[in-house]
Design an enzyme around this catalytic site. Structure first.
Site, PDB file in Angstrom:
ATOM      1  N   HIS A  90     100.162  -8.399 -71.234  1.00  0.00           N
ATOM      2  CA  HIS A  90      98.607  -8.563 -71.088  1.00  0.00           C
ATOM      3  C   HIS A  90      97.962  -7.043 -72.218  1.00  0.00           C
ATOM      4  O   HIS A  90      98.575  -6.693 -72.838  1.00  0.00           O
ATOM      5  CB  HIS A  90      98.322  -8.733 -69.637  1.00  0.00           C
ATOM      6  CG  HIS A  90      98.763  -6.857 -68.785  1.00  0.00           C
ATOM      7  ND1 HIS A  90      98.997  -6.919 -68.261  1.00  0.00           N
ATOM      8  CD2 HIS A  90      98.001  -5.624 -69.150  1.00  0.00           C
ATOM      9  CE1 HIS A  90     100.187  -5.318 -68.185  1.00  0.00           C
ATOM     10  NE2 HIS A  90      98.193  -5.149 -68.689  1.00  0.00           N
TER      11      HIS A  90
ATOM     12  N   HIS B 219      94.588  -4.905 -72.969  1.00  0.00           N
ATOM     13  CA  HIS B 219      92.999  -3.788 -72.407  1.00  0.00           C
ATOM     14  C   HIS B 219      92.237  -3.709 -73.127  1.00  0.00           C
ATOM     15  O   HIS B 219      92.948  -3.375 -74.889  1.00  0.00           O
ATOM     16  CB  HIS B 219      93.779  -2.790 -71.164  1.00  0.00           C
ATOM     17  CG  HIS B 219      94.335  -2.824 -70.318  1.00  0.00           C
ATOM     18  ND1 HIS B 219      94.058  -2.907 -68.795  1.00  0.00           N
ATOM     19  CD2 HIS B 219      96.102  -3.172 -70.608  1.00  0.00           C
ATOM     20  CE1 HIS B 219      95.301  -3.289 -68.673  1.00  0.00           C
ATOM     21  NE2 HIS B 219      96.556  -3.232 -69.213  1.00  0.00           N
TER      22      HIS B 219
ATOM     23  N   HIS C  64      91.118 -10.175 -64.158  1.00  0.00           N
ATOM     24  CA  HIS C  64      91.244  -8.790 -65.464  1.00  0.00           C
ATOM     25  C   HIS C  64      91.779  -8.643 -66.097  1.00  0.00           C
ATOM     26  O   HIS C  64      91.671  -7.801 -67.014  1.00  0.00           O
ATOM     27  CB  HIS C  64      91.810  -7.814 -64.172  1.00  0.00           C
ATOM     28  CG  HIS C  64      93.003  -7.493 -63.484  1.00  0.00           C
ATOM     29  ND1 HIS C  64      94.546  -6.874 -63.770  1.00  0.00           N
ATOM     30  CD2 HIS C  64      93.518  -8.068 -62.058  1.00  0.00           C
ATOM     31  CE1 HIS C  64      95.211  -7.000 -63.717  1.00  0.00           C
ATOM     32  NE2 HIS C  64      95.077  -8.239 -62.004  1.00  0.00           N
TER      33      HIS C  64
HETATM   34  S1  B30 Z   1     100.386  -1.984 -66.521  1.00  0.00           S
HETATM   35  O1  B30 Z   1     100.720  -1.803 -67.772  1.00  0.00           O
HETATM   36  O2  B30 Z   1     100.562  -0.803 -66.006  1.00  0.00           O
HETATM   37  N1  B30 Z   1      98.620  -2.110 -66.841  1.00  0.00           N
HETATM   38  C1  B30 Z   1     100.981  -4.280 -62.831  1.00  0.00           C
HETATM   39  C2  B30 Z   1     102.867  -4.238 -64.256  1.00  0.00           C
HETATM   40  C3  B30 Z   1     102.200  -3.992 -65.297  1.00  0.00           C
HETATM   41  C4  B30 Z   1     100.971  -3.253 -65.701  1.00  0.00           C
HETATM   42  C5  B30 Z   1      99.665  -3.421 -63.992  1.00  0.00           C
HETATM   43  C6  B30 Z   1     100.070  -3.486 -63.318  1.00  0.00           C
HETATM   44  C7  B30 Z   1     101.927  -5.556 -62.334  1.00  0.00           C
HETATM   45  O3  B30 Z   1     103.277  -5.790 -61.867  1.00  0.00           O
HETATM   46  N2  B30 Z   1     100.691  -5.728 -60.961  1.00  0.00           N
HETATM   47  C8  B30 Z   1     101.475  -6.425 -60.031  1.00  0.00           C
HETATM   48  C9  B30 Z   1     101.048  -8.031 -60.318  1.00  0.00           C
HETATM   49  N3  B30 Z   1      99.672  -8.255 -60.773  1.00  0.00           N
HETATM   50  C10 B30 Z   1      99.837  -9.272 -61.058  1.00  0.00           C
HETATM   51  C11 B30 Z   1      98.971 -10.281 -61.322  1.00  0.00           C
HETATM   52  O4  B30 Z   1      99.584 -11.584 -61.899  1.00  0.00           O
HETATM   53  O5  B30 Z   1      97.320 -10.346 -61.371  1.00  0.00           O
HETATM   54  C12 B30 Z   1      98.932  -7.849 -59.429  1.00  0.00           C
HETATM   55  C13 B30 Z   1      97.645  -6.988 -58.617  1.00  0.00           C
HETATM   56  O6  B30 Z   1      97.329  -7.085 -59.960  1.00  0.00           O
HETATM   57  O7  B30 Z   1      97.714  -6.792 -57.891  1.00  0.00           O
HETATM   58 CU1  B30 Z   1      96.707  -8.478 -61.118  1.00  0.00          CU
HETATM   59 ZN    ZN Z   2      98.108  -3.009 -69.034  1.00  0.00          ZN
END
Ligand code: B30
Ligand code: ZN
Length: 267
Positions: free
Chosen positions: A96, A98, A66
């Site tokens: 990351h 968007h 994603h």
């Molecule tokens: S964000 O910055 O609000 N877009 C996570 C951290 C920051 C944001 C969104 C999600 C996060 O730590 N998610 C859990 C870890 N992920 C990351 C991954 O490596 O693959 C697992 C997941 O989302 O379920 Cu995709």
């Molecule tokens: Zn993000």
């Protein structure tokens, strides 16, 4: 695939239905939001200090289906503190991006309804919780620095190593190393002291409401060719709308601000 959610408009796992499986996605303190500058409260005591911005790092980038996510191999990692996070200490986890199909949209946040073609998220977790998986269980678990990427006529050479690595590994789950060491400073605007702060959530499922958002007011410039490299990342499903497996957009729709206040470090 590893994710049971996506950015499709019309799909039971799509962005409008995340709350079916992840109830927090329907919460009252969600992200992203539009920053209405007329309602922002100036707080000149707000500071953010990011340590280790000038250290060079061996760096990898991975397509997790994603987004393109960057991680640092070596320690110590950069850290974040300041009054914006009540003096608590946060450690760098990952960053990351968007983006949108076209450059008229792509950022998750907006300022007075103005969107940018992309947005970078530098994710920090509260160090005392030990790791990010534990940190997301706490209200003060994450601090995310959001940076708007604005179109420029020419490519931004500071982003070249990162873009090169993304281009090397376009496939779902692919990982590559940057061809040269970089500093996080290279990816930030010159001025990091002008920012907005509010309390919100992860912008992806499970949408935990544990993020102190620090949105830098000044954007970074990026070339259209560089943006195109992100748009050619591939995922593990074919979009019903486009018929392709490209991650052509990966922004969430905005949430209402509800009872929250956005503060700014400047006026
Ligand atoms: S964000 O910055 O609000 N877009 C996570 C951290 C920051 C944001 C969104 C999600 C996060 O730590 N998610 C859990 C870890 N992920 C990351 C991954 O490596 O693959 C697992 C997941 O989302 O379920 Cu995709
Ligand atoms: Zn993000």
């Amino acid at each position: 695939g590893i994710h049971s959610w996506n950015y499709e408009d019309e799909d039971t796992k799509g962005v409008f239905r995340w709350g079916d499986q992840y109830p927090e996605c329907d919460g009252l303190n969600q992200s992203p939001i539009d920053i209405e500058t007329a309602r922002v409260q100036v707080n000149r005591d707000l500071t953010v200090e990011i340590g280790g911005l000038d250290e060079t790092h061996e760096t990898w980038i991975r397509n997790n289906g994603h987004t393109a996510q960057l991680g640092l191999l070596d320690s110590p990692k950069p850290n974040l503190t300041g009054t914006a996070v009540n003096g608590k200490l946060y450690e760098f986890a990952q960053l990351h991006f968007h983006w949108g199909e076209k450059s008229d949209r792509g950022s998750e946040h907006s300022v007075d309804s103005v969107f940018y073609p992309a947005e970078m998220h530098m994710v920090f977790y509260r160090k005392q919780y030990g790791d990010i998986e534990t940190a997301v269980k706490y209200k003060d678990g994450l601090a995310v620095v959001g940076v708007f990427l604005q179109n420029s006529k020419t490519n931004n050479p500071n982003y070249d190593p990162l873009i090169y690595a993304v281009r090397q590994a376009p496939d779902y789950k692919a990982k590559s190393f940057l061809p040269s060491e970089i500093t996080l400073r290279q990816l930030l605007p010159r001025n990091t002291q002008k920012f907005y702060r509010y309390s919100g959530s992860l912008t992806t499922p499970p949408c935990d409401e544990i993020v102190t958002w620090i949105l830098l007011a000044d954007p970074v410039e990026i070339g259209e060719q560089q943006l195109e490299v992100f748009r050619h990342e591939r995922t593990n499903y074919v979009s019903m709308r486009s018929g392709s497996n490209r991650i052509d957009h990966n922004y969430r729709y905005q949430a209402p601000i509800n009872r929250r206040i956005v503060e700014s470090s400047f006026n």
